[in-house]
Design a protein around this motif. Structure first.
Motif, PDB file in Angstrom:
ATOM      1  N   PRO A  87       0.798  -1.233   0.000  1.00 28.57           N
ATOM      2  CA  PRO A  87       0.000   0.000   0.000  1.00 28.57           C
ATOM      3  C   PRO A  87       0.826   1.277   0.000  1.00 28.57           C
ATOM      4  N   ASP A  88       2.037   1.234   0.531  1.00 27.78           N
ATOM      5  CA  ASP A  88       2.857   2.446   0.561  1.00 27.78           C
ATOM      6  C   ASP A  88       3.285   2.895  -0.828  1.00 27.78           C
ATOM      7  N   THR A  89       3.120   2.039  -1.831  1.00 31.44           N
ATOM      8  CA  THR A  89       3.498   2.427  -3.194  1.00 31.44           C
ATOM      9  C   THR A  89       2.427   3.277  -3.874  1.00 31.44           C
ATOM     10  N   SER A  90       1.249   3.381  -3.277  1.00 31.67           N
ATOM     11  CA  SER A  90       0.111   4.000  -3.957  1.00 31.67           C
ATOM     12  C   SER A  90       0.047   5.506  -3.753  1.00 31.67           C
ATOM     13  N   VAL A  91      -0.602   6.184  -4.684  1.00 24.36           N
ATOM     14  CA  VAL A  91      -0.947   7.593  -4.515  1.00 24.36           C
ATOM     15  C   VAL A  91      -1.802   7.739  -3.264  1.00 24.36           C
ATOM     16  N   ALA A  92      -1.487   8.750  -2.457  1.00 27.16           N
ATOM     17  CA  ALA A  92      -2.273   9.066  -1.254  1.00 27.16           C
ATOM     18  C   ALA A  92      -2.772  10.500  -1.386  1.00 27.16           C
ATOM     19  N   ASN A  93      -4.092  10.702  -1.292  1.00 20.76           N
ATOM     20  CA  ASN A  93      -4.637  12.035  -1.530  1.00 20.76           C
ATOM     21  C   ASN A  93      -4.527  12.926  -0.287  1.00 20.76           C
ATOM     22  N   ALA A  94      -5.060  14.132  -0.389  1.00 20.79           N
ATOM     23  CA  ALA A  94      -4.925  15.119   0.686  1.00 20.79           C
ATOM     24  C   ALA A  94      -5.700  14.735   1.943  1.00 20.79           C
ATOM     25  N   TYR A  95      -6.581  13.755   1.849  1.00 23.87           N
ATOM     26  CA  TYR A  95      -7.349  13.279   2.997  1.00 23.87           C
ATOM     27  C   TYR A  95      -6.713  12.049   3.640  1.00 23.87           C
ATOM     28  N   GLY A  96      -5.635  11.543   3.027  1.00 27.02           N
ATOM     29  CA  GLY A  96      -4.977  10.342   3.528  1.00 27.02           C
ATOM     30  C   GLY A  96      -5.480   9.060   2.907  1.00 27.02           C
ATOM     31  N   ASP A  97      -6.429   9.143   1.966  1.00 31.53           N
ATOM     32  CA  ASP A  97      -6.936   7.953   1.281  1.00 31.53           C
ATOM     33  C   ASP A  97      -5.928   7.487   0.236  1.00 31.53           C
ATOM     34  N   ARG A  98      -5.733   6.191   0.148  1.00 31.95           N
ATOM     35  CA  ARG A  98      -4.830   5.642  -0.865  1.00 31.95           C
ATOM     36  C   ARG A  98      -5.618   5.119  -2.063  1.00 31.95           C
ATOM     37  N   TYR A  99      -4.985   5.216  -3.224  1.00 32.49           N
ATOM     38  CA  TYR A  99      -5.559   4.723  -4.475  1.00 32.49           C
ATOM     39  C   TYR A  99      -4.767   3.487  -4.894  1.00 32.49           C
ATOM     40  N   PRO A 100      -5.203   2.295  -4.506  1.00 32.14           N
ATOM     41  CA  PRO A 100      -4.382   1.108  -4.759  1.00 32.14           C
ATOM     42  C   PRO A 100      -4.153   0.811  -6.237  1.00 32.14           C
ATOM     43  N   TRP A 101      -5.009   1.332  -7.116  1.00 34.67           N
ATOM     44  CA  TRP A 101      -4.823   1.117  -8.551  1.00 34.67           C
ATOM     45  C   TRP A 101      -3.745   2.018  -9.148  1.00 34.67           C
ATOM     46  N   ALA A 102      -3.279   3.019  -8.372  1.00 32.66           N
ATOM     47  CA  ALA A 102      -2.430   4.087  -8.910  1.00 32.66           C
ATOM     48  C   ALA A 102      -1.084   4.116  -8.204  1.00 32.66           C
ATOM     49  N   PRO A 103      -0.063   3.452  -8.730  1.00 35.09           N
ATOM     50  CA  PRO A 103       1.264   3.558  -8.124  1.00 35.09           C
ATOM     51  C   PRO A 103       1.779   5.001  -8.221  1.00 35.09           C
ATOM     52  N   CYS A 104       2.401   5.479  -7.152  1.00 33.13           N
ATOM     53  CA  CYS A 104       2.980   6.821  -7.190  1.00 33.13           C
ATOM     54  C   CYS A 104       4.280   6.775  -7.980  1.00 33.13           C
ATOM     55  N   ILE A 105       4.322   7.500  -9.088  1.00 33.46           N
ATOM     56  CA  ILE A 105       5.468   7.417  -9.982  1.00 33.46           C
ATOM     57  C   ILE A 105       6.652   8.251  -9.502  1.00 33.46           C
ATOM     58  N   ALA A 106       6.514   8.911  -8.340  1.00 35.63           N
ATOM     59  CA  ALA A 106       7.648   9.646  -7.779  1.00 35.63           C
ATOM     60  C   ALA A 106       8.552   8.757  -6.936  1.00 35.63           C
ATOM     61  N   GLN A 107       8.067   7.607  -6.515  1.00 40.64           N
ATOM     62  CA  GLN A 107       8.819   6.762  -5.597  1.00 40.64           C
ATOM     63  C   GLN A 107       9.915   5.998  -6.339  1.00 40.64           C
ATOM     64  N   PRO A 108      11.149   6.038  -5.854  1.00 38.96           N
ATOM     65  CA  PRO A 108      12.268   5.412  -6.584  1.00 38.96           C
ATOM     66  C   PRO A 108      12.062   3.940  -6.904  1.00 38.96           C
ATOM     67  N   ASP A 109      11.573   3.142  -5.953  1.00 41.05           N
ATOM     68  CA  ASP A 109      11.387   1.716  -6.217  1.00 41.05           C
ATOM     69  C   ASP A 109      10.311   1.487  -7.272  1.00 41.05           C
ATOM     70  N   THR A 110       9.260   2.297  -7.220  1.00 46.40           N
ATOM     71  CA  THR A 110       8.195   2.167  -8.210  1.00 46.40           C
ATOM     72  C   THR A 110       8.701   2.555  -9.591  1.00 46.40           C
ATOM     73  N   ARG A 111       9.467   3.614  -9.672  1.00 46.52           N
ATOM     74  CA  ARG A 111      10.028   4.036 -10.952  1.00 46.52           C
ATOM     75  C   ARG A 111      10.933   2.954 -11.537  1.00 46.52           C
ATOM     76  N   ALA A 112      11.780   2.354 -10.698  1.00 45.24           N
ATOM     77  CA  ALA A 112      12.665   1.293 -11.178  1.00 45.24           C
ATOM     78  C   ALA A 112      11.852   0.108 -11.704  1.00 45.24           C
ATOM     79  N   TYR A 113      10.791  -0.235 -10.971  1.00 43.44           N
ATOM     80  CA  TYR A 113       9.908  -1.317 -11.415  1.00 43.44           C
ATOM     81  C   TYR A 113       9.267  -0.999 -12.770  1.00 43.44           C
ATOM     82  N   LEU A 114       8.736   0.202 -12.928  1.00 44.52           N
ATOM     83  CA  LEU A 114       8.061   0.572 -14.161  1.00 44.52           C
ATOM     84  C   LEU A 114       9.016   0.610 -15.346  1.00 44.52           C
TER      85      LEU A 114
END
Length: 395
Positions: free
Chosen positions: A117-144
């Motif tokens: 879950p820590d890989t996901s986009v988290a909005n201003a309310y703290g809700d996570r979007y599990p379908w949406a990997p955050c593309i700023a995260q280094p590990d996620t970028r390497a994976y993509l």
């Protein structure tokens, strides 16, 4: 214009008539899924099944050893696409005389978001979007980046189309989706798609913003929207809701994050690919837009890739910004040779209009499209396919 249709491996494997039927439409190319998100798909002509349920995002071929020991790695498909489903379908389509390009979905993966879950986009309310990997995260970028290179360059493929290579936000047709109760316009969608994971919070800080204050500003700006106030009006509406300084800084962070990821992914594909391999992105010419058609700067993306696939379900107007930039100098592409592919939905039941395809193609050609894409030969009815065949014959 060169025409290609989208196809899933399960449309072809187990149906010996499928390759010839697709070729008979008049297309020269197929864009065949090699890495794809979860879906429930109709197969109206297949001799063995009518519904295919792909339970999670998966690669549709055997992974190589680059993923050994890594926490973030692709998932193998289940019985909806066993073994080398992509390779089997690609060989059958090539035998029918069709040029095969890979179709690779990247930053759209609900299973990864559920398990990590820590890989996901988290909005201003703290809700996570599990379908949406955050593309700023280094590990996620390497994976993509590694997924792009592996899934794109499959044996025999002549090119690739990279989908979701950018920010994914709120807008997503999730299972039994119930998010339509409030009409979030362009501005509301943007605010609800801003990520506040630790990496993005740092990124906002580099732009001179306090992440806590920014999140509070987003929540304050959205309060009237939850009460029914409109939030349309494009970027000007975003600046009005969030404030010009805040809006500009968030866009600078997000645009740079997406651009550098796109550059790195395309470089990785080119490094793995043979000479002449074509690299296209599914793209929207408004850089702050999120989704499968990643928001891009047209001039920048055409300096990186060989071209774009542009959504035209609502009309071909989005082609124009890309056409206007289609002659820029690019490292491995001759001046003026950018691919600008107009993507039309030809499934009536999904809002497409195959009956008007001839006119739509003519209009796209007038606006400067160099190729066409047809979504989707496997999902369309017999009547829709007949209309496609007639339109391609007439054009």
């Amino acid at each position: 214009m060169k025409a290609s249709t989208f196809v899933y491996p399960w449309d072809v494997n187990g149906d010996p008539e499928a390759p010839a039927r697709i070729a008979a439409l008049g297309v020269r190319q197929v864009t065949l899924a090699a890495a794809y998100h979860s879906t429930r798909a109709l197969t109206p002509r297949h001799p063995r099944h009518r519904i295919v349920t792909a339970e999670h995002a998966a690669v549709l071929y055997p992974m190589d050893d680059r993923w050994a020991g890594r926490q973030l790695r692709p998932y193998a498909a289940g019985d909806w696409a066993p073994g080398d489903a992509y390779g089997e379908a690609a060989a059958a389509l090539a035998d029918a005389g069709l040029e095969v390009h890979t179709w690779v979905v990247l930053a759209h993966n609900s299973r990864m978001g559920a398990e990590h879950p820590d890989t996901s986009v988290a909005n201003a309310y703290g809700d996570r979007y599990p379908w949406a990997p955050c593309i700023a995260q280094p590990d996620t970028r390497a994976y993509l980046i590694d997924l792009a290179a592996e899934a794109a360059v499959r044996p025999g493929a002549r090119g690739t189309e990279l989908e979701s290579l950018g920010w994914y936000g709120l807008q997503h047709l999730h299972a039994h989706d119930k998010t339509g109760g409030v009409g979030l316009g362009d501005a509301g969608q943007y605010l609800m798609s801003l990520c506040f994971c630790p990496h993005c919070r740092t990124g906002y800080g580099e732009q001179g913003l306090d992440a806590d204050e920014l999140a509070a500003a987003v929540r304050t700006a959205l309060e009237p929207v939850w009460q029914g106030a409109p939030s349309d009006g494009g970027w000007a509406a975003i600046e009005k809701l969030l404030g010009e300084t805040n809006a500009t800084a968030t866009r600078a962070w997000r645009d740079d994050t997406a651009r550098t990821l796109q550059e790195a992914a395309v470089r990785a594909v080119r490094a793995a690919a043979p000479d002449g391999f074509q690299v296209l992105l599914h793209a929207d010419p408004v850089s702050y837009h999120c989704g499968a058609n990643a928001g891009v700067d047209p001039e920048h993306i055409l300096s990186v890739a060989d071209g774009v696939v542009v959504p035209c379900a609502g009309g071909p107007g989005l082609l124009t910004p890309f056409v206007e930039q289609g002659g820029v100098e690019r490292g491995s592409v001759e001046r003026g040779s950018a691919v600008i592919a107009a993507n039309f939905t030809v499934v009536s039941g999904m809002g497409g209009s195959p009956a008007t395809l001839s006119a739509d193609l003519a209009r796209a050609r007038e606006l400067g499209a160099t190729e066409m894409r047809l979504y989707h030969a496997g999902l369309a009815s017999d009547g829709d396919l007949e209309a496609v065949r007639a339109a391609l014959t007439a054009s």
